[in-house]
Design an enzyme around this catalytic site. Sequence first.
Site, PDB file in Angstrom:
ATOM      1  CE1 TYR A  55     129.289  -0.444  28.116  1.00 33.52           C
ATOM      2  CE2 TYR A  55     130.827  -2.261  27.971  1.00 33.52           C
ATOM      3  CZ  TYR A  55     130.549  -0.922  27.827  1.00 33.52           C
ATOM      4  OH  TYR A  55     131.522  -0.069  27.394  1.00 33.52           O
ATOM      5  CE  LYS A  86     132.303  12.275  36.806  1.00 30.99           C
ATOM      6  NZ  LYS A  86     133.461  13.187  36.658  1.00 30.99           N
ATOM      7  CG  ASP A 120     136.843  13.177  36.049  1.00 29.77           C
ATOM      8  OD1 ASP A 120     136.870  12.316  36.951  1.00 29.77           O
ATOM      9  OD2 ASP A 120     136.432  14.332  36.244  1.00 29.77           O
ATOM     10  CG  ASP A 129     140.217   0.019  23.998  1.00 31.66           C
ATOM     11  OD1 ASP A 129     140.533  -1.128  24.386  1.00 31.66           O
ATOM     12  OD2 ASP A 129     139.474   0.226  23.030  1.00 31.66           O
TER      13      ASP A 129
END
Length: 356
Positions: free
Chosen positions: A137, A187, A219, A247
């Site tokens: 970000y 990851k 994942d 979320d």
Amino acid sequence: MTHRILVIPGDGIGAEVMPHVLRVLDTLDLDLSFESGELGGVAIDRFGTPLPTPTLEAARASDAVLLGAVGGPKWDGLPMEHRPEKGLLGLRAGLDAFANLRPAMLFAPLADASSLRPELVAGLDMLIVRELTGGIYFGEPRGVEDDNGRRRGFNTDVYTEDEIERIARVAFDLAGKRAARLTSVDKANVLEVTQLWRTVVTEVHADFPNIELDHLYVDNAAMQLVRAPKQFDVIVTGNLFGDILSDAAAMLTGSLGMLPSASLNAKGQGIYEPVHGSAPDIAGRNVANPLATILSAAMMLRYSLGEADAADRVEAAVNTVLEDGIRTADIMPAEGADGVRKVGTEAMADAVIGAL
Ligand code: NAD
């Protein structure tokens, strides 16, 4: 001692809910002083920037910032640099609030509101610690550029060793105050930056021998979160993965309208805000659930103001209200149920104040 709080109502339901949250805080009979600041869409309309300098200065001078939400369709067409969310990212960066704490706790009376079967979530009590001021970000270079007449978009996922180490320490520390289990999510099978993440978290673990550490690929973590969420105590992860996983965790607890969050810096100053956004689809109708912001205020009392007793009282009052069957629309059981009553934003806050 007077606690100085910068209140930023923001846009949409943020601005709608905040006055009710301040009524709840007023009930506590603490020495709180409130200043108000503007951020996001309202700040763009008034000052032409999503983060006016006086807002950032007031935030730095306060003990804590209590924030509603920012954003809305009115500002969606603006260039990225001028959008409301940029103000939020700038405030977090300006306070160096690098540790985002997102608890996912299921209040017992709401076990039926979860999207998962009650037995999978009853008693759920986990904490996602998301790195908030680094990663993709904020990484440079970023942009959309011309590539021989075709457009090419790119962002950069970057973490320094120091950034990883300080968030890992916060997470190990918090795990030590809970069930002493930390799961680091990355990851590392694909992204070098997260290979470094895994290496540094493992190195920091040497200073926390009493904490059990494991690593999951993001994942798999997403899958485990909806398969068997109670296996987790504390999860620590980077900015992007933390945004998404928290979320998903939100739905385990029934509603975004129930989820508080905190973003802390090294000095203990924090930005306290609900996980949800400005919900333009329901704004101005007195139907928004104010509990996420009320619970964010409780976290503020606990983590930045040293008022743990008051925080406990607020959380207990929320539980009492839910036990009494009082619900906003977002946490109403789909089929309806005996003894459950649907109320609006104001009446929900009134009920919490009544319970206090
Ligand atoms: P949102 O969280 O605002 O809403 C998602 C859904 O959940 C909507 O259907 C909404 O009605 C519902 N919802 C959210 N909070 C609720 C509450 N307290 N009570 C009842 N229902 C609630 O996310 P979105 O729709 O993707 O985004 C809307 C705007 O908010 C956008 O401009 C977005 O950029 C912004 N946003 C801001 C923040 C923030 O300020 N921290 C976070 C996320 C999104």
